[in-house]
Design a protein around this motif. Structure first.
Motif, mmCIF file in Angstrom:
data_model
loop_
_atom_site.group_PDB
_atom_site.id
_atom_site.type_symbol
_atom_site.label_atom_id
_atom_site.label_comp_id
_atom_site.label_asym_id
_atom_site.label_seq_id
_atom_site.Cartn_x
_atom_site.Cartn_y
_atom_site.Cartn_z
ATOM 1 N N ALA A 29 8.597 8.619 -43.703
ATOM 2 C CA ALA A 29 8.056 9.977 -43.546
ATOM 3 C C ALA A 29 6.623 9.883 -43.035
ATOM 4 O O ALA A 29 5.811 9.107 -43.541
ATOM 5 C CB ALA A 29 8.101 10.716 -44.878
ATOM 6 N N GLY A 30 6.308 10.635 -41.997
ATOM 7 C CA GLY A 30 4.960 10.641 -41.443
ATOM 8 C C GLY A 30 4.685 9.538 -40.447
ATOM 9 O O GLY A 30 3.580 9.441 -39.913
ATOM 10 N N ILE A 31 5.656 8.695 -40.175
ATOM 11 C CA ILE A 31 5.476 7.614 -39.205
ATOM 12 C C ILE A 31 6.053 8.076 -37.878
ATOM 13 O O ILE A 31 7.124 8.678 -37.826
ATOM 14 C CB ILE A 31 6.174 6.324 -39.682
ATOM 15 C CG1 ILE A 31 5.466 5.824 -40.925
ATOM 16 C CG2 ILE A 31 6.220 5.279 -38.585
ATOM 17 C CD1 ILE A 31 5.857 4.477 -41.392
ATOM 18 N N GLY A 32 5.344 7.797 -36.797
ATOM 19 C CA GLY A 32 5.802 8.187 -35.469
ATOM 20 C C GLY A 32 7.141 7.557 -35.116
ATOM 21 O O GLY A 32 7.446 6.434 -35.528
ATOM 22 N N PHE A 33 7.928 8.292 -34.336
ATOM 23 C CA PHE A 33 9.274 7.853 -33.966
ATOM 24 C C PHE A 33 9.253 6.480 -33.293
ATOM 25 O O PHE A 33 10.085 5.635 -33.575
ATOM 26 C CB PHE A 33 9.917 8.892 -33.041
ATOM 27 C CG PHE A 33 11.384 8.692 -32.836
ATOM 28 C CD1 PHE A 33 12.291 9.065 -33.820
ATOM 29 C CD2 PHE A 33 11.862 8.136 -31.663
ATOM 30 C CE1 PHE A 33 13.655 8.877 -33.639
ATOM 31 C CE2 PHE A 33 13.224 7.940 -31.467
ATOM 32 C CZ PHE A 33 14.121 8.319 -32.464
ATOM 33 N N GLY A 38 5.417 -0.053 -38.769
ATOM 34 C CA GLY A 38 6.283 0.770 -39.597
ATOM 35 C C GLY A 38 5.992 0.600 -41.068
ATOM 36 O O GLY A 38 5.076 -0.109 -41.470
ATOM 37 N N SER A 39 6.805 1.257 -41.865
ATOM 38 C CA SER A 39 6.771 1.075 -43.317
ATOM 39 C C SER A 39 7.809 0.029 -43.688
ATOM 40 O O SER A 39 8.768 -0.191 -42.952
ATOM 41 C CB SER A 39 7.097 2.388 -44.021
ATOM 42 O OG SER A 39 6.058 3.304 -43.869
ATOM 43 N N PRO A 48 11.303 5.465 -37.597
ATOM 44 C CA PRO A 48 12.506 6.301 -37.454
ATOM 45 C C PRO A 48 13.486 5.806 -36.388
ATOM 46 O O PRO A 48 14.703 5.846 -36.598
ATOM 47 C CB PRO A 48 11.934 7.673 -37.105
ATOM 48 C CG PRO A 48 10.595 7.688 -37.791
ATOM 49 C CD PRO A 48 10.080 6.290 -37.613
ATOM 50 N N LEU A 49 12.996 5.307 -35.243
ATOM 51 C CA LEU A 49 13.903 4.779 -34.229
ATOM 52 C C LEU A 49 14.675 3.576 -34.751
ATOM 53 O O LEU A 49 15.887 3.462 -34.549
ATOM 54 C CB LEU A 49 13.113 4.398 -32.966
ATOM 55 C CG LEU A 49 13.927 3.741 -31.845
ATOM 56 C CD1 LEU A 49 15.064 4.648 -31.370
ATOM 57 C CD2 LEU A 49 13.020 3.364 -30.677
ATOM 58 N N ILE A 101 10.171 -0.522 -31.956
ATOM 59 C CA ILE A 101 10.996 -0.423 -33.162
ATOM 60 C C ILE A 101 10.317 -1.100 -34.360
ATOM 61 O O ILE A 101 10.964 -1.394 -35.359
ATOM 62 C CB ILE A 101 12.439 -0.946 -32.951
ATOM 63 C CG1 ILE A 101 12.474 -2.389 -32.468
ATOM 64 C CG2 ILE A 101 13.200 -0.038 -32.008
ATOM 65 C CD1 ILE A 101 13.875 -2.970 -32.386
ATOM 66 N N ALA A 102 9.016 -1.291 -34.251
ATOM 67 C CA ALA A 102 8.179 -1.783 -35.357
ATOM 68 C C ALA A 102 8.699 -3.078 -35.964
ATOM 69 O O ALA A 102 8.802 -3.218 -37.176
ATOM 70 C CB ALA A 102 8.034 -0.698 -36.433
#
Length: 140
Positions: A29-33, A38-39, A48-49, A101-102
């Motif tokens: 939540a709150g992380i760019g697509f 990433g988290s 998210p991607l 994709i982090a």
């Protein structure tokens, strides 16, 4: 499914990747697509991607594993090849703006390990014997 390594691996991997994809949305939540950082889900970085990719791959593996041996064998081999490519490319993408994709080091290890297992099972197990080769060499 108990007699087919391809169906078993596809089903297990599919369920795990679906679960990871779902869990990933709880931490991103709150992380760019397309965020390059990433988290973490355990030690694996996701955005998210990356979560959507896990859901798609998990669904493909699970559906193939539940469908048939040829489907599972085909999807295991295809996903294994893609993960091999992602694992190798990921080594060069860390810290780069192309890392959409982090990926992190743990992701690369997991992708390469998944590739080895999926390709190994997909290419070596559930060999079919053709009718021609069974009867070859016999004389009437």
């Amino acid at each position: 499914m108990r007699t087919s390594p391809n169906r078993l691996i596809a089903t297990i991997f599919g369920a795990v990747y679906l679960l990871v994809g779902i869990l990933g949305f709880f931490v991103t939540a709150g992380i760019g697509f397309f965020a390059t950082e990433g988290s973490n889900v355990i030690v694996f970085a996701v955005n998210p991607l990356h979560n959507i990719i896990h859901l798609a791959i998990g669904a493909a593996l699970l559906i193939a594993g539940l469908k048939s041996v040829p489907a599972a064998k085909s999807v295991n081999t295809t996903v294994g090849a893609v993960y091999l490519l992602v694992g190798i490319l990921g080594l060069f993408l860390l810290g780069s703006s192309l890392n959409i994709i982090a990926l992190n080091g743990a992701d690369n290890v997991l992708h390469l390990a998944s590739a080895v297992l999926l390709l190994g099972v997909g290419l070596s197990q559930d060999k079919t014997v053709s009718r021609r080769s069974v009867g070859a060499g016999r004389t009437a």
